[in-house]
Design a protein around this motif. Structure first.
Motif, PDB file in Angstrom:
ATOM      1  N   ASN A   1     -20.736  76.667  57.025  1.00  0.00           N
ATOM      2  CA  ASN A   1     -19.373  76.526  56.528  1.00  0.00           C
ATOM      3  C   ASN A   1     -18.468  77.594  57.141  1.00  0.00           C
ATOM      4  O   ASN A   1     -18.895  78.373  57.989  1.00  0.00           O
ATOM      5  CB  ASN A   1     -19.359  76.615  54.993  1.00  0.00           C
ATOM      6  CG  ASN A   1     -20.117  75.457  54.353  1.00  0.00           C
ATOM      7  OD1 ASN A   1     -19.894  74.301  54.702  1.00  0.00           O
ATOM      8  ND2 ASN A   1     -21.020  75.771  53.428  1.00  0.00           N
ATOM      9  N   ASP A   2     -17.260  77.650  56.676  1.00  0.00           N
ATOM     10  CA  ASP A   2     -16.277  78.583  57.214  1.00  0.00           C
ATOM     11  C   ASP A   2     -16.653  80.025  56.844  1.00  0.00           C
ATOM     12  O   ASP A   2     -16.583  80.405  55.676  1.00  0.00           O
ATOM     13  CB  ASP A   2     -14.895  78.242  56.653  1.00  0.00           C
ATOM     14  CG  ASP A   2     -13.808  79.113  57.280  1.00  0.00           C
ATOM     15  OD1 ASP A   2     -14.121  79.851  58.245  1.00  0.00           O
ATOM     16  OD2 ASP A   2     -12.664  79.068  56.801  1.00  0.00           O
ATOM     17  N   VAL A   3     -17.049  80.825  57.827  1.00  0.00           N
ATOM     18  CA  VAL A   3     -17.483  82.195  57.566  1.00  0.00           C
ATOM     19  C   VAL A   3     -16.302  83.140  57.393  1.00  0.00           C
ATOM     20  O   VAL A   3     -16.490  84.309  57.038  1.00  0.00           O
ATOM     21  CB  VAL A   3     -18.392  82.705  58.707  1.00  0.00           C
ATOM     22  CG1 VAL A   3     -19.664  81.884  58.787  1.00  0.00           C
ATOM     23  CG2 VAL A   3     -17.655  82.693  60.054  1.00  0.00           C
ATOM     24  N   SER A   4     -15.082  82.650  57.629  1.00  0.00           N
ATOM     25  CA  SER A   4     -13.908  83.516  57.478  1.00  0.00           C
ATOM     26  C   SER A   4     -13.688  83.907  56.023  1.00  0.00           C
ATOM     27  O   SER A   4     -12.979  84.873  55.732  1.00  0.00           O
ATOM     28  CB  SER A   4     -12.666  82.833  58.032  1.00  0.00           C
ATOM     29  OG  SER A   4     -12.371  81.653  57.293  1.00  0.00           O
ATOM     30  N   GLU A   5     -14.275  83.131  55.100  1.00  0.00           N
ATOM     31  CA  GLU A   5     -14.134  83.433  53.678  1.00  0.00           C
ATOM     32  C   GLU A   5     -15.097  84.531  53.223  1.00  0.00           C
ATOM     33  O   GLU A   5     -15.012  85.000  52.092  1.00  0.00           O
ATOM     34  CB  GLU A   5     -14.402  82.166  52.852  1.00  0.00           C
ATOM     35  CG  GLU A   5     -13.440  81.021  53.119  1.00  0.00           C
ATOM     36  CD  GLU A   5     -12.021  81.385  52.728  1.00  0.00           C
ATOM     37  OE1 GLU A   5     -11.844  82.097  51.721  1.00  0.00           O
ATOM     38  OE2 GLU A   5     -11.083  80.967  53.443  1.00  0.00           O
ATOM     39  N   TYR A   6     -15.979  84.922  54.109  1.00  0.00           N
ATOM     40  CA  TYR A   6     -17.005  85.914  53.736  1.00  0.00           C
ATOM     41  C   TYR A   6     -16.415  87.319  53.675  1.00  0.00           C
ATOM     42  O   TYR A   6     -15.576  87.689  54.479  1.00  0.00           O
ATOM     43  CB  TYR A   6     -18.149  85.892  54.749  1.00  0.00           C
ATOM     44  CG  TYR A   6     -19.173  86.983  54.543  1.00  0.00           C
ATOM     45  CD1 TYR A   6     -20.137  86.885  53.554  1.00  0.00           C
ATOM     46  CD2 TYR A   6     -19.167  88.127  55.347  1.00  0.00           C
ATOM     47  CE1 TYR A   6     -21.073  87.883  53.360  1.00  0.00           C
ATOM     48  CE2 TYR A   6     -20.090  89.133  55.161  1.00  0.00           C
ATOM     49  CZ  TYR A   6     -21.046  89.003  54.163  1.00  0.00           C
ATOM     50  OH  TYR A   6     -21.959  90.005  53.967  1.00  0.00           O
ATOM     51  N   ASN A   7     -16.882  88.101  52.690  1.00  0.00           N
ATOM     52  CA  ASN A   7     -16.540  89.515  52.639  1.00  0.00           C
ATOM     53  C   ASN A   7     -17.770  90.297  52.192  1.00  0.00           C
ATOM     54  O   ASN A   7     -18.747  89.724  51.710  1.00  0.00           O
ATOM     55  CB  ASN A   7     -15.355  89.784  51.715  1.00  0.00           C
ATOM     56  CG  ASN A   7     -15.624  89.348  50.282  1.00  0.00           C
ATOM     57  OD1 ASN A   7     -16.488  89.907  49.617  1.00  0.00           O
ATOM     58  ND2 ASN A   7     -14.879  88.346  49.809  1.00  0.00           N
ATOM     59  N   ALA A   8     -17.719  91.608  52.351  1.00  0.00           N
ATOM     60  CA  ALA A   8     -18.889  92.453  52.114  1.00  0.00           C
ATOM     61  C   ALA A   8     -19.416  92.344  50.682  1.00  0.00           C
ATOM     62  O   ALA A   8     -20.616  92.515  50.440  1.00  0.00           O
ATOM     63  CB  ALA A   8     -18.558  93.907  52.438  1.00  0.00           C
ATOM     64  N   LYS A   9     -18.545  92.053  49.725  1.00  0.00           N
ATOM     65  CA  LYS A   9     -18.976  91.964  48.324  1.00  0.00           C
ATOM     66  C   LYS A   9     -19.922  90.788  48.093  1.00  0.00           C
ATOM     67  O   LYS A   9     -20.677  90.771  47.110  1.00  0.00           O
ATOM     68  CB  LYS A   9     -17.755  91.840  47.414  1.00  0.00           C
ATOM     69  CG  LYS A   9     -16.906  93.102  47.346  1.00  0.00           C
ATOM     70  CD  LYS A   9     -15.744  92.937  46.380  1.00  0.00           C
ATOM     71  CE  LYS A   9     -14.916  94.216  46.296  1.00  0.00           C
ATOM     72  NZ  LYS A   9     -13.781  94.077  45.347  1.00  0.00           N
ATOM     73  N   LYS A  10     -19.893  89.805  48.970  1.00  0.00           N
ATOM     74  CA  LYS A  10     -20.760  88.636  48.828  1.00  0.00           C
ATOM     75  C   LYS A  10     -22.156  88.865  49.420  1.00  0.00           C
ATOM     76  O   LYS A  10     -23.018  87.997  49.321  1.00  0.00           O
ATOM     77  CB  LYS A  10     -20.119  87.429  49.513  1.00  0.00           C
ATOM     78  CG  LYS A  10     -18.809  86.984  48.864  1.00  0.00           C
ATOM     79  CD  LYS A  10     -18.251  85.764  49.582  1.00  0.00           C
ATOM     80  CE  LYS A  10     -16.948  85.302  48.937  1.00  0.00           C
ATOM     81  NZ  LYS A  10     -16.383  84.104  49.621  1.00  0.00           N
ATOM     82  N   THR A  11     -22.343  90.009  50.030  1.00  0.00           N
ATOM     83  CA  THR A  11     -23.625  90.305  50.676  1.00  0.00           C
ATOM     84  C   THR A  11     -24.784  90.231  49.685  1.00  0.00           C
ATOM     85  O   THR A  11     -24.737  90.814  48.605  1.00  0.00           O
ATOM     86  CB  THR A  11     -23.601  91.709  51.314  1.00  0.00           C
ATOM     87  OG1 THR A  11     -22.564  91.761  52.286  1.00  0.00           O
ATOM     88  CG2 THR A  11     -24.938  92.022  51.980  1.00  0.00           C
ATOM     89  N   ASN A  12     -25.804  89.496  50.071  1.00  0.00           N
ATOM     90  CA  ASN A  12     -27.005  89.362  49.236  1.00  0.00           C
ATOM     91  C   ASN A  12     -28.205  89.224  50.174  1.00  0.00           C
ATOM     92  O   ASN A  12     -28.555  88.127  50.600  1.00  0.00           O
ATOM     93  CB  ASN A  12     -26.895  88.150  48.312  1.00  0.00           C
ATOM     94  CG  ASN A  12     -28.129  87.990  47.439  1.00  0.00           C
ATOM     95  OD1 ASN A  12     -28.855  88.955  47.180  1.00  0.00           O
ATOM     96  ND2 ASN A  12     -28.399  86.768  46.993  1.00  0.00           N
ATOM     97  N   ILE A  13     -28.813  90.353  50.509  1.00  0.00           N
ATOM     98  CA  ILE A  13     -29.885  90.377  51.495  1.00  0.00           C
ATOM     99  C   ILE A  13     -31.220  90.016  50.845  1.00  0.00           C
ATOM    100  O   ILE A  13     -31.609  90.582  49.822  1.00  0.00           O
ATOM    101  CB  ILE A  13     -29.999  91.764  52.160  1.00  0.00           C
ATOM    102  CG1 ILE A  13     -28.676  92.149  52.809  1.00  0.00           C
ATOM    103  CG2 ILE A  13     -31.128  91.780  53.187  1.00  0.00           C
ATOM    104  CD1 ILE A  13     -28.218  91.222  53.904  1.00  0.00           C
ATOM    105  N   THR A  14     -31.926  89.059  51.455  1.00  0.00           N
ATOM    106  CA  THR A  14     -33.267  88.692  51.006  1.00  0.00           C
ATOM    107  C   THR A  14     -34.230  88.826  52.176  1.00  0.00           C
ATOM    108  O   THR A  14     -33.830  88.756  53.340  1.00  0.00           O
ATOM    109  CB  THR A  14     -33.314  87.245  50.477  1.00  0.00           C
ATOM    110  OG1 THR A  14     -32.979  86.344  51.546  1.00  0.00           O
ATOM    111  CG2 THR A  14     -32.347  87.049  49.326  1.00  0.00           C
ATOM    112  N   ILE A  15     -35.497  89.012  51.862  1.00  0.00           N
ATOM    113  CA  ILE A  15     -36.521  89.117  52.891  1.00  0.00           C
ATOM    114  C   ILE A  15     -37.747  88.326  52.431  1.00  0.00           C
ATOM    115  O   ILE A  15     -38.147  88.408  51.273  1.00  0.00           O
ATOM    116  CB  ILE A  15     -36.884  90.598  53.177  1.00  0.00           C
ATOM    117  CG1 ILE A  15     -37.908  90.687  54.312  1.00  0.00           C
ATOM    118  CG2 ILE A  15     -37.367  91.302  51.928  1.00  0.00           C
ATOM    119  CD1 ILE A  15     -38.115  92.097  54.824  1.00  0.00           C
TER     120      ILE A  15
END
Length: 209
Positions: A173-187
């Motif tokens: 989807n449109d990645v322009s809506e992304y910001n650092a607060k949405k970061t959710n790292i999984t491994i």
């Protein structure tokens, strides 16, 4: 060791200590020259170093703090390591850390090296050589490294391979809506990830390549 054989001699006013220090630094320079340039010439046969040497000196700053400095001696003078190319600087520091710190004598502790995108600025052949050096390094140390390069993937190590994903970023989807607060790292372990998400090949494409 550094305290006895370098620092105490550097602080000493004894002529004998100064000569011993000079001799030790000379031997250190020869050892580092052999270690660095043998590997460099193997990885970059088209860009061999020739008669260059690593020279190590010991000096003190305005506050009386002693330090060791590495220089390259060439036919036209001396150069600081910082004056060389980015690729050489990375390679030089990598070998210093792994070949000397990683194999310190009489040190039973396991050293853990963390490498973020190692050798990313080196060509494919050099990356393959770095991967081979990892194999030797793991005899005494542990390594965790991240990579997007298929040249740094060892198929024998897939059981210890993980896929790191940012759940907060949807590439479809449109990645322009992304910001650092949405970061959710999984491994997740590579094999488990493939079973659960066989359609998300972009996350493990280097392994497929």
């Amino acid at each position: 060791n550094i305290e006895t054989h370098i620092l105490e001699r550097a602080k000493s006013d004894s002529v004998s200590d100064k000569k011993n220090l000079e001799g030790l630094l000379l031997e250190m320079g020869r050892n580092v020259t052999t270690t660095i340039f043998t590997s460099w010439n193997k990885m970059f046969p088209q860009r061999k170093m020739g008669d260059k040497k690593v020279v190590i000196s010991c000096d003190s700053d305005a506050n009386g703090k002693h330090f060791i400095e590495f220089k390259l001696e060439d036919s036209d003078g001396y150069y600081l390591i910082s004056e060389r190319s980015l690729g050489f600087r990375w390679f030089f520091v990598f070998l210093l850390l792994t070949q000397y710190r990683g194999f310190r004598k009489n040190d039973p502790r396991k050293v853990l090296f963390l490498f973020d995108e190692p050798a990313s600025n080196l060509h494919a052949t050099a990356q393959a050589q770095i991967l081979e050096s990892f194999k030797n390094l793991t005899q005494r140390c542990r390594i965790i490294y991240t990579t997007h390069s298929h040249h740094l993937i060892n198929p024998d190590w897939l059981e210890g391979t993980f896929v790191v994903k940012n759940e907060g970023l949807d590439y479809n989807n449109d990645v322009s809506e992304y910001n650092a607060k949405k970061t959710n790292i999984t491994i997740e372990k590579y094999r488990q990830f493939v079973i659960k998400h066989p359609d998300q090949t972009s996350y493990f494409k280097p392994i497929l390549d």
